[in-house]
Structure formats: C-alpha cells, structure tokens
Write an enzyme that holds these catalytic residues in place. Structure first.
Site, PDB file in Angstrom:
ATOM      1  N   GLY A  30      45.474  49.073  26.463  1.00 19.27           N
ATOM      2  CA  GLY A  30      44.525  48.359  27.315  1.00 19.27           C
ATOM      3  C   GLY A  30      43.067  48.550  26.917  1.00 19.27           C
ATOM      4  CG  HIS A  31      40.194  46.709  29.471  1.00 24.10           C
ATOM      5  ND1 HIS A  31      39.866  45.597  30.193  1.00 24.10           N
ATOM      6  CD2 HIS A  31      40.718  47.578  30.359  1.00 24.10           C
ATOM      7  CE1 HIS A  31      40.166  45.784  31.457  1.00 24.10           C
ATOM      8  NE2 HIS A  31      40.676  46.977  31.582  1.00 24.10           N
ATOM      9  CG  ASN A  32      36.546  49.944  27.809  1.00 25.86           C
ATOM     10  OD1 ASN A  32      36.635  48.810  28.297  1.00 25.86           O
ATOM     11  ND2 ASN A  32      35.500  50.321  27.119  1.00 25.86           N
TER      12      ASN A  32
END
Lengths: 358, 358, 358
Positions: free
Chosen positions: B239-241
C-alpha cells in the site's frame, strides 16, 4: 455459435430435450431468470428457481425431466445445466476469424507456425517457438524463446509466456497471466538472500483453461505442471515445481505453494491455499478459505486452517460461536461448586463426632 | 552459466566440497531427487531426503558434511542448499545478450541510456528517464516520465512503472507487476468518495527482486519504499507510504496496508497481511495466513488473526479442535453438579433438627 | 494542479479555513508530519497527531476547528482530511496534455473518437468502439471490439478491456487490470468440465475507480455491473454477474463470487470475500479478512468467517484467546467435583440408618 435467434423446436433438438410448447416460437437469446423477457429463453436447475418461473417474464425455460407443467413453454432435459450450456454456445457471438501475422507483431527466428494461426497486433514471439494450427495470440501477447504452443490454443491480450514453456492443445489463457516466471527461492547466506536460479520450465496440459492475472512459476529444475483438463480461475498463484493433476478446479485467489502435488479432480475453492511439498489426494475438495497443511487421502472433503474433515471443522466453528455461552456456563458451575463446597462443609461440621470413623 | 555438462571434480571445486567418487564422471545437469537419472546431480539437505538417495537413480548427490557413506558419488559441503544454488547457476541457460533499442520501442525525450542497455520490442520509455548500464527492459515494459533505473536492473515483459519511480541497482521485476499506481485513498464527503491525489512516488532499493503481478502503490506524498535486498513474491499488494526494510521476505498473495513500517529481515509468509500504520519490528516472522494487527517488537514470531506469539496461537488452535470434547465435559459437569445438589439437599433435609445452628 | 509553491493565505482561502499565521509565508509542497520540513505544509486530523505537531519541523499545519493554538502556523478547517485533499490537488503534478493517436497505436474500423482523446503508444482499439471526449488510453491499453468508453475516462498502461464492455464517464482504471474476461463456469459431464460460454458483458458506472491488477469477469448472459462512484482497490476479483451498487469501497485482494449483489455504499475491507449468489445490504461494512456467507441486512457491521455481527465476532475471538485458561478451569472443576462426590459419599455412608426414608 453466432446465432441471433432460434425456434424452440430447434433448441429442443439441440439439447435433446422434450418440448412442451410451440415448436415455431422464436427466441432471440438466453437470459437469466430475473432478466429474461418474452423473447428470451432461461433455465431453472434447482427447485427454488423453478418456483419462480411462472412469475417471470421468460419466453421459454429449460428444466429437469421431473418438473411439472409450467405456464411458460418448457424444454425438459436430463441435465438442465448442460442444456443451458448448449444454448449459450448456440447464441455465443462468433469469434472474428483472423489469420496471419499483424504487421506490428514481432516474430523471432526459426519459428514454426501452423495453419490458420493468428498473431495479433504488437504480439511478440521469441526464437525457435512452435505454434500449432489455429493458435491465436491476441494483442500484446509476449512469448519467450523456445516455447511450444499446441493446436487451437488461445492466449488473450497481455499474456506473458517465459522461455521454454510448453502449452498443450486447446489451452485457453486469459489476459495478463504469467507463465514461467521465476519461483520464490533464496538461500540465506548470513543475513542476505541469494537467488536460486530457476532453470526448469512450465508445462500446461491439453484443454487447460487459465483465468486472468494468474502466475505460474517455473520449476527450479524440472517442470511445474498443470494437468490435462484442469481449470484455474483468476488471480491464482501456482508455485515452482507444483504438479496439478487432471481435471482439477482451482478457484480465484487461491495459492498452491512450491512442490505441492495435487491428484486428479481436486477442487480448491476460492481464496484457499495448499502448503508446499504436500500431497493432496485425488478427488479432494477443499472448501473456500481453507488451507491444506498436511497430506490428504483421496476423496477428502476438508475445510478450515489447518484443514480438517469438513464435518469436524463445522462442529468446531459451531462451538466457537457458543464460546461466550460456554464461558458463562463454566462460571455458573464454578459458583455452584463453591456453594456445594460451603454446604458440604457445613454438614461435615454439624455431624456427630464419630472419632472412631477417622 | 550456460554449461550443459560438468565433471564431478569440477563441481566439487565450484562448491568447495569434498568429493567421494570419480572426479572425471560427467553429469549433464541438476535434477530433483525424484527425477534425477544416471547423468544428473541432485541434492539432499535434510535427513528424510538423504534416506532416499540410495534408492534414487541419481548419478551424484550433494549432502551435508556429516552424512555417512552413500552408494552414489557424493559431494559433501557445509551448506548443501548453497552448493545446490551454485550448481544451478553453473547450468543455468545463459540469457541472450542483447543491446540497443528495438525499432518498435518508443523512447521519450531527454532520456539518458547507459552502456549495454537493451530496450526490447514495443517497450515504452517516458521523457527524462535515466537508465543505468546494462539495464534490460523486456518486451512491452512501460516506463513513465522521470523514472530512474539503476545499473543492471531487469524488468520482465509487461511491467508498468509509473512516473517518478526510482529503481535501484540489480533490481529484478517479473512480468506484469505495477509500480507506482495510485494508492487507495478517498475522503468521504457526504456519501461520495473524493479521490486523494497521490503525488508521492515509489522507491525500490538495490538488489530487490519483485515477483509477477505485484502492485506497489505510490505515496500520497513522500515515498513508498522497498528496502535494499528485500524479496517480494507474486501477487503481493504493497500500500501507499509503506516502508519495507532491508532483506525482507514477503511471500505470495500477502498484503501490506498503507503506511505500515517493516523493519529489516521481516518475513511475511504466504497469504498474510499487515494492517496499516503499524510498526513491525526487525526480524519479525509472520506465519502463513497471519495478520499483524498491532505493533510487534523485534524478533517476534507471530501467527493467526489477530497475530499473537506463535506458541500461544498454536495452543489456541489446539484447544479449538478440542471444543466439541470440552463442551461435552462441561455438560457432564453440569449433570454431576445437579446430582450432587440433589444428594446434598437430601442429606440436609435428613439431618437432625438443630434449631440453634440457624 | 501543477503548482510548486503557495502562500499560506492562498491555501487558507482554497480550503475555506482560518489562518493563524503569516499569510505571505510560502510553502513548496505538502509532506507527512514525519517528513515535513520548514517549507512544507502538513496536516493532523487526529488528536494523537496534533500532539506531535509542535515537535515536528513542519512549516504549517492543517487541523480541525477545535484545535488550540500551536507553535507553527495553522490553518483551521471543518474537515482536515478534505482540506488536505485540496492542498494535494493544488500541488499535484499536471498530467501531460496529449491528444491524438500515437503512430504505433492500432485502431480498428468504424471507431468513433471524441474531442481531445489520447490513444498512446502501442494501444489497440477494436472495431466499432466509441470513445467519448477526453478519453485517455495509455500505452499498451487493449480495447476489444464494440467497447464504449465514456467522456473523461482514463485507462492506465496494460489495461485489457474485452469486447462489448461499457465504461462510464470519468472512470479511472489502473495498470494491468482486466475487464470482461470469461467467468469461471463449467458444467461437469462425467469427470470432465465443459466450459459455459460467457456471452454477457461488463458495465462500469460513471466515476468508478479501479486499481491495478483487478479482474472483473463478464456475465454468463447479462452484465457484471460496478455501480456509479464505487472504488475498487488492487488485486480484487469480481465474479461473473456480480452487481456492485453505488459508492461502494472494495479494498485490496478481496473477492466477490459470482452473482453476488451488493447494495450501495457497501465497504469490503482488505482480503475479504463474499460468497456467490448472496445479497449484501446497503451500507454493510465487512471487516478485513471477513467472508460474508449469507445475506446481510442493510447497515450491518460484520466480521469473521462466516461473518457475524462484529461485536459477536469480537467476543468469540476474545474467548478463543482465553481457551487455554477455560480448559484449565474446566479441569479444576472436574477435580473439585470428584472431591465433592467423595466427601458427599462419605457423609452419606456415615449417616444413621433411616430405613423408612428409602
């Protein structure tokens, strides 16, 4: 294929069924029970769906031999699902007939191409490949060097086939799937991971169908094999050196870890898993979300993680739901025992001294 | 690489092993214990496999230092898996040496291309990218604008790299993977979902290997990072980050939710998950199907959902299997207590009246 | 879009917030609280993040209306997440404006192309497709025959759209996703599996966003539908004839089996599943890893497998963790009852003979 209408009499003959209704009534296509209109034919394979037929708007219905008279024209057959399949085939849009090599395709050296093959826009075929008659490589299919593809196989757009893969006859592979990528194998040397070369390949048997976005790892050495007639749904992972038997069913988002061996006609339901290096007996059924974590005998029906005989799993799940209640029961028993202990102690203290008894 | 035969003496030197057998015997390749013939070399790293060596048809075998005399020519080494890896490397087919830009490739403006780079058929490279020496972009790789790719990186067919991604040296990415797509972030405004722009990027460290059909979301702002030396299997979602540390192992079909931070050498086994915004300590091992739902200290070995120390999880699973039996035990205790209550009451009623005691 | 700096006064007006700080201070972009420097603006939507603001290096922060004075310039707003979204939009890199058909693209016959459309390198568009104004087909997108794509839709690289799919306005589909592949349907005839033709299609509503590597199967007959405004994360599987309502949220690696019907605003969290042919009521929330295995009423909050009301599931999980302890309690009760039985028997044997009582 390719029909846009049919008379009921014609369809009844096609499915070897008994028509109860006008033979010359025309339908323009199949539709689900809910969506069927007066010009559609539908089917009802189970009693709960048969019960809805009279209330539907369907122009005709396919049902089992034993279904009683309905208010709509009816075709009765031995196997309604099979008949439905045949009707769908009748109306399925014909696949455009294409042949040749699109000018944007890139074909390597020493490639042997059978009769009636289509190599679509931007497809790439590596050196020394052999494509059997009527193979279809759709747009953007990438086939590595030394790949064999059997007669009548159809690879949909964006499929990637790594070098040395062997694909059988009449195999279908849906968009975006990857056959022959390296498996996940590393040797830990100190705290680093050193890659284990994967010099084996992937072998796909005749009549296999593979869904979209499936990955099948190549063998470390030797082959990862999917046996004749097996069907693999979307987003499935098949690890290196796995051997899937014949006529297996592997439903979406399932993973089979490296070197697992599946017998024939094994069913792995959706989002399930098989641990590596296990043997799964023929005709084993693994329920959705289950994980097979030790060998299963032929004909097993298992579920849960770790998978156990389905009835046992169901009992365990049922008792899990009763845990809050069981916990309360145990607390009650504790209280009752305390009370019994108190009462008993009182009785013991009250009893006449009988020195000799002790 | 690229050898099609080897003398045992040569292989023993390669793996720094002790040969017990004829140094000039020739083998034509490696094979698994089950499949090895008289011209193959195999390996047996565990006692249960060593036990099968004499019954196999293998022409030679690699085993650990402490294995006793076998009936087949034997190479004894400190680490049989490492030696096996080296033998596989020896026989691995050489990758075809290609260099240049295929005429069907599309390369943007202001792209810097190192020495010995290969940009394959139909590959697309965006504007202002920089490709280090010996980078290989296979057929149909799509690289967006402003992407950096380090020396020796190899992107297999159909990989998509979104704009501004940074890929380290000697990175391998298998077919169909997607780096830098938008993460899944929306703000609810009334009952609608408004998209949160993802203006960050993805950064892949040196020596990372990513399997097929993996998605790595770009950061909302800042970067999603996969640290040096980490290995990611097929069909994984990052996922993002998210920040994955160094030398981690993430097995197939696992998902790591947004903003989770993994330390170094974390292992996430197959089909597992990590909840968003958590910190997973270095050297944590999460067993297959587990879900980490709160921070874990370094060196944890956890399993289950929510993940707990593995021994506790195992105990809980063991007791779950005994639930039907425990339920029966509790029912029996209830009956016994009823009986005790009855008997006690009878005794209490029978006792002599002792008015003063009450 | 496309800004590389902004004054705080300008940003406060943009987000309709109240500025507590110098209106002419310049920031060069957004950053997370951890990563923000003196030239960045960040946000803190929850108290635990607000608590960290003074210790951060951020040049400015967006917070809720009720947050007290902070040591850094502050913009107070009703909805900090929405304001953050607006700031990100302000700084998001502008998408390069492209228009026309790249010379390497292959476009079929009788295709209608709206104004401002971009068909990128190596994209392929089938016969008789209609592309609305401002549609963007990125590199390597493959669109089959007779596909409709609404105004403003953006298909990222390597997306495959099978024939007869209908895509609404302002739809976004990320790299590698597959719309309209055949569903997984076979009729067993003896021990073989006969394919059920899939002659339906896929219909994607306006404003839908679909992540990377998602598969959406076409209907057997009729359509598989994803309703207006719904958002689907990466690696999700949507089976044939599924109907997803409007404004739903389907998180990564989730699977929805064939013919399931989801109401509006349903949330399926990560790695969850829905069994086929079920009805999931509007506003149902399924927690991560849960599996809905029977119809849910509107507004349900369920978890676990099979999914149950979340509070019940949580209780069951809590009690599961206590199973070892409960088992010990039961063993203790068994011992205590044995002891009570012994003591009671002794009392009974000691009592005076009362022949007439029996």
């Amino acid at each position: 294929m390719g029909h846009t209408s049919a008379r009921l009499g014609e369809l009844a003959r096609l499915v070897e069924g008994e028509l109860d209704g006008p033979a010359d009534k025309v339908v323009v296509g199949p539709a689900t029970l809910d969506e069927a209109g007066a010009n559609h034919i539908t089917f009802a394979a189970e009693a709960r769906y048969v019960a809805k037929v009279n209330a539907s708007k369907a122009g005709a219905v396919i049902v089992g031999r034993d279904v009683e008279k309905l208010e709509v024209p009816t075709i009765r057959v031995q196997n309604p699902r099979l008949a439905w399949c045949q009707v769908l085939e009748h109306f399925a849009p014909a696949r455009p007939e294409r042949e040749g090599v699109h000018p944007s395709a890139v074909v390597g050296m020493d490639v042997k191409i059978g009769k009636g093959v289509w190599i679509g826009p931007h497809a790439v075929v590596g050196d020394r490949c052999r494509l059997g008659d009527r193979v279809v490589l759709d747009e953007h299919v990438v086939v590595g060097d030394d790949v064999l593809i059997g007669k009548g196989a159809h690879l949909y757009p964006h499929v990637t086939v790594y070098a040395r893969t062997e694909i059988g006859r009449n195999v279908t592979i849906h968009a975006g799937s990857v056959l022959g990528c390296d498996g996940f194998g590393y040797v830990s040397v100190g705290k680093k991971h050193r890659k284990i070369p994967h010099i084996g390949n992937v072998v796909i048997g005749d009549d296999v169908e593979i869904g979209a976005l499936v990955s099948v790892d190549r063998g470390v050495c030797g082959s990862t094999v999917i046996g004749r007639g097996s069907k693999v749904d979307n987003l499935v992972q098949i690890g290196h050196n796995v051997r899937v038997g014949e006529d297996c069913i592997i439903v979406a988002q399932t993973g089979v870890a490296g070197s697992a061996v599946l017998g024939d006609r094994v069913t792995l339901a959706g989002q399930s898993g098989v641990v590596g290096h296990l043997k799964v007996g023929s005709d084993t059924v693994l329920a959705a979300r289950g994980v097979i974590a030790r060998d299963t005998p032929a004909g097993s029906f298992v579920s849960g993680f770790p998978a156990r005989p389905h009835r046992e799993s169901m009992r365990v799940i049922a008792y899990m739901q009763k845990l809050p209640q069981m916990n309360e029961t145990v607390a009650t028993l504790q209280r009752e025992i305390r009370e019994l202990q108190d009462r008993l102690q009182r009785l013991e203290e009250e009893r006449p001294a009988t020195g000799e008894a002790r």
